[in-house]
Each structure stands twice: as structure tokens, then as C-alpha cells.
Design a protein around this motif. Structure first.
Motif, short mmCIF file in Angstrom:
data_model
loop_
_atom_site.label_atom_id
_atom_site.label_comp_id
_atom_site.label_asym_id
_atom_site.label_seq_id
_atom_site.Cartn_x
_atom_site.Cartn_y
_atom_site.Cartn_z
N GLY A 78 -20.48 2.73 59.42
CA GLY A 78 -20.15 1.49 60.13
C GLY A 78 -19.90 1.56 61.62
N HIS A 79 -19.62 2.72 62.20
CA HIS A 79 -19.01 2.72 63.53
C HIS A 79 -19.93 2.35 64.69
N HIS A 80 -21.25 2.29 64.44
CA HIS A 80 -22.15 1.81 65.51
C HIS A 80 -22.38 0.31 65.44
N TRP A 104 -14.10 10.97 64.91
CA TRP A 104 -14.59 12.33 65.16
C TRP A 104 -16.03 12.51 64.70
N ASP A 105 -16.69 11.41 64.36
CA ASP A 105 -18.15 11.49 64.17
C ASP A 105 -18.74 12.02 65.47
N VAL A 106 -19.81 12.81 65.36
CA VAL A 106 -20.37 13.46 66.55
C VAL A 106 -21.01 12.46 67.51
N HIS A 107 -21.29 11.27 67.00
CA HIS A 107 -21.87 10.22 67.85
C HIS A 107 -20.77 9.27 68.31
N HIS A 108 -21.00 8.62 69.45
CA HIS A 108 -19.97 7.74 70.00
C HIS A 108 -19.72 6.54 69.09
N LEU A 163 -19.11 13.69 59.62
CA LEU A 163 -19.07 15.15 59.50
C LEU A 163 -20.28 15.78 60.19
N ASP A 164 -20.86 15.04 61.13
CA ASP A 164 -22.11 15.49 61.74
C ASP A 164 -21.91 16.37 62.97
N ALA A 165 -20.67 16.75 63.28
CA ALA A 165 -20.46 17.80 64.28
C ALA A 165 -20.53 19.18 63.62
N GLU A 200 -18.27 8.32 57.81
CA GLU A 200 -19.35 7.83 58.68
C GLU A 200 -20.59 8.71 58.47
N GLY A 201 -21.01 9.46 59.50
CA GLY A 201 -22.24 10.26 59.38
C GLY A 201 -22.00 11.64 58.79
N GLY A 202 -23.06 12.48 58.90
CA GLY A 202 -22.99 13.83 58.33
C GLY A 202 -24.22 14.04 57.47
N TYR A 203 -25.19 14.83 57.96
CA TYR A 203 -26.54 14.79 57.39
C TYR A 203 -27.06 16.12 56.89
N ALA A 204 -26.28 17.17 57.01
CA ALA A 204 -26.70 18.49 56.51
C ALA A 204 -26.27 18.58 55.05
#
Ligand code: ZN
Length: 375
Positions: A146-148, A184-188, A272-274, A314-318
Motif C-alpha cells: 500500500g505505501h506508494h 523501512w521498505d527499501v522504496h520511498h 523486506l526488500d532491503a 509491504e514489498g520484499g521480492y526475493a
């Protein structure tokens, strides 16, 4: 027989959220032109990158230590606190008609509207049950993320603004004066920032890879406007940053900013995409970093708001690695340690950036802390 001991942590999860699909892609590119059809759906934002978190929790026994729950879909009243009626109508119509993409890199299929409402509902349910004192903290495995997402415009795989919707729902129901959102998602977290940019009652704070997404964005100069001036923090980190940089950013800026604000509830936009092998970013975190950041926010929550901390996925794709990171976060929240060994640590720890990189990133963070008046 006496009742079992109450669970400390709730985990909000719903199989239907894993059925969201935006059709065939290669990472985020729609198939067509020179972009070849992949094996499977090919989209980076896949069900498996999320399902495997729950799978690892089931295999380790962690799920049994949690209150695993679903929640009702977000209501119209919930959605209209953040989104325009026009956008919701347009989204529903496109979803009923078979799907599409109404924004920038935010595809969905038939029924995507109902799944997105459920995803937002998990976030709202998690925040509400913690505010009602049923659990000390919670994790919502919301999908789509959701954060974007903006009030009238979906973006970056995000169709409804889950974290913002959760903040607004509990603010309305529980009359909170100060909610902090740590992203703390790697994207803004551009959508969350935009929604609360002129408000002081919701503090927004994003730690992200510099210039990653939205493409080219850093954001350290954007600190809020009007009543919201000083209540938005952007902490861009250099590509390649690892645990030292993230934990220093938390020590130097995130934790002091939260202590100054004294939140009544902390929400985490938990991408978790960082992680060190994510296909959509270039950072080097591992499961221990996510555990440590969780612990630091729990300590802030203990100081200011009886431990009330709600992480919303939020994200995290690995797909291979995200489960270890998610498991480490939930273990911390629940104060349970299941003995899951993360075998990737033997690789990712020696690969962390060297001293000169870390010293330079710390210097940039010191300068930013001074600019934020946190010195
Ligand atoms: Zn992300």
C-alpha cells in the motif's frame, strides 16, 4: 480446563490476499514488445514471496505461538477517509471488467478491488485489535501492498493505502493524537508521505534506498508543510548500504525522532526488500538486521505507548530469502525464538560494506540528524 494463556502477538493473514494477480510480467514489465513471457506469472510481487513467510512460520512452530486471524474487508467509510470516491469507483469498475492498470506499475486482475479491500482490512484489523488491548503487537501480511498508493492514484504495485487506512481507522475509533509510521521498505513511502504531509497528528518517516523508487527520488528536503512542517522525515541511504548503515540511521534519527514525538501507536510499513538479494533494490540487509530494527522500535513503543506496535507488510521480492526476514521480525514481536537457522547469514555477513563505506554513510546521517534538529 483453564483457558490457554492469552497470545502476545496477532498475525493477520488471509489466503485470498495471495490470489491477487496483475497478469504476466517480467519483474515489473508487462510482457510484450521485446519483453519475453516468463515462467509462471513472472511478476516480482508474487504470492510466493509472502506465502513462504507463513510457510516458514508454520514449519518452525511460530504460528502456534501467535493468534493467527483474518479480518473483515475495509468498509466504504474506512476507504473514504483516505481515497477519493471517484478513484474507488474507477477501481471497482475496472476490476469488475477484468482488471487493468489505473496508475504507474500497479496492475490487477478481475476481483482485484475486493482483494485490495481485504488487504487493507487486515491492516486495519491488526491496528484496531492492538488499540483495543487484545494483543501487545501485531503483524498484518497484507497483499497487495500500500505505501506508494495516493488518494486518487495507484502506484508501484499498491492499490489502496493500507498503512494510512489503518492509521485513519484507529485515529477515528480511538481518538489518537499522535501516530507514528516508520517505513523501512527499501522504496520511498511516497503515498503515506503525501497523505499526511500537512498534518502533525501522523508522523511519517521513511528509510529508503536513495533514488530507487519513485525513480530518482531522495527526499531529505521534504519535511512536511503547514501544520505538518517537521513531521515528515526522509532518510535516503546509499545503494549498497548494509546493517551498519541501517542501525546507525535508527540510533541517530529514527529513535530520537520517535522519542521527541511520543507516539501513542507505532505503525511499521514493513517491506523486506532491503534484503541482500532482492531483485528490486541494491541493499544488503539480512534477517538479523530486521530483527534488530524490530527490537529497537519495540523499545520505543514500550517507552511511549505500552508496546503498541503494528507492522503491515509491504514489498520484499526475493522468494528464497524474504521468509527468514519476516520470521525474524515476528519472532521479536512475539518474544519467541524457534531455533530457525538462517543459512544465508554465512554469505551475507562477510559481504557487508567495508569500513570506509560505513564511515561515509554515517557522516551523511550525522549531517541529516543535525538538519533535523536531532543533535
Ligand atoms: Zn518496496
Amino acid at each position: 480446563m483453564s483457558d490457554p494463556a492469552p497470545k502476545r502477538t496477532a498475525f493477520f493473514y488471509d489466503e485470498r490476499c495471495l490470489w491477487h494477480s496483475g497478469g504476466m510480467h517480467a519483474l515489473m514489465m508487462p510482457v510484450g514488445g521485446w519483453v519475453q513471457p516468463p515462467s509462471g506469472s513472472g511478476h516480482a510481487e508474487s504470492p510466493d514471496s509472502k506465502r513462504r513467510i507463513k510457510s516458514l512460520m508454520d514449519a518452525s512452530g511460530l504460528s502456534e505461538r501467535l493468534a493467527v486471524r483474518s479480518a473483515p474487508a475495509a468498509t466504504d467509510d474506512d476507504l473514504l477517509r483516505v481515497h477519493t470516491r471517484e478513484y474507488l469507483q474507477r477501481f471497482k469498475a475496472a476490476s469488475d471488467a477484468g482488471g487493468g492498470d489505473l496508475g504507474e506499475l500497479a496492475p490487477f486482475g478481475k476481483g482485484g478491488y475486493e482483494i485490495a479491500r481485504l488487504s487493507a482490512g487486515l491492516a486495519i484489523g491488526a491496528a484496531d485489535t492492538v488499540m483495543r488491548g487484545l494483543y501487545r503487537n501485531a503483524y498484518a501480511l497484507s497483499r497487495p501492498p500500500g505505501h506508494h498508493c495516493l488518494p486518487d492514484h495507484p502506484m508501484g504495485f499498491c492499490l489502496l493505502a493500507n498503512v494510512a487506512l489503518a492509521a485513519e481507522a484507529v485515529r477515528a475509533a480511538h481518538h489518537l493524537a499522535r501516530i507514528a509510521i516508520v517505513d523501512w521498505d527499501v522504496h520511498h513511502g511516497n503515498g503515506t508521505q503525501a497523505i499526511f504531509y500537512e498534518r502533525a497528528d501522523v508522523l511519517t518517516l521513511s528509510v529508503h534506498q536513495d533514488r530507487c523508487f519513485p525513480f530518482g527520488y531522495s527526499g531529505e528536503e521534504e519535511r512536511g508543510r503547514g501544520a505538518g512542517q517537521g513531521y515528515n522525515y526522509n532518510i535516503p541511504l546509499l545503494a549498497g548500504a548494509g546493517q551498519d548503515s541501517y542501525l546507525y540511521a535508527f540510533e541517530r534519527i529514527v529513535v530520537p525522532a520517535l522519542d521527541r514525538y511520543r507516539p501513542e501507536l507505532i505503525l511499521v510499513a514493513s517491506g523486506l526488500d532491503a534484503n541482500a538479494v532482492d531483485p528490486l533494490a541494491r541493499m544488503q540487509l539480512h534477517s538479523e538486521t530486521f530483527g534488530a530494527m524490530t527490537r529497537m522500535l519495540m523499545e520505543v513503543a514500550d517507552r511511549h505507548c505500552q508496546g503498541r506496535l503494528v507492522a503491515i507488510h509491504e514489498g520484499g521480492y526475493a522468494e528464497a530469502y524474504v521468509p527468514f526476514c519476516g520470521h525474524a521480525i515476528v519472532e521479536q514481536l512475539a518474544d519467541e525464538h524457534m531455533g530457525v537457522e538462517d543459512p544465508f547469514l554465512a554469505i551475507f555477513k562477510p559481504q557487508q560494506p567495508g569500513e570506509r563505506f560505513n564511515a561515509f554513510q554515517r557522516q551523511l546521517l550525522d549531517e541529516l540528524a543535525v538538519a533535523f534538529g536531532l543533535d
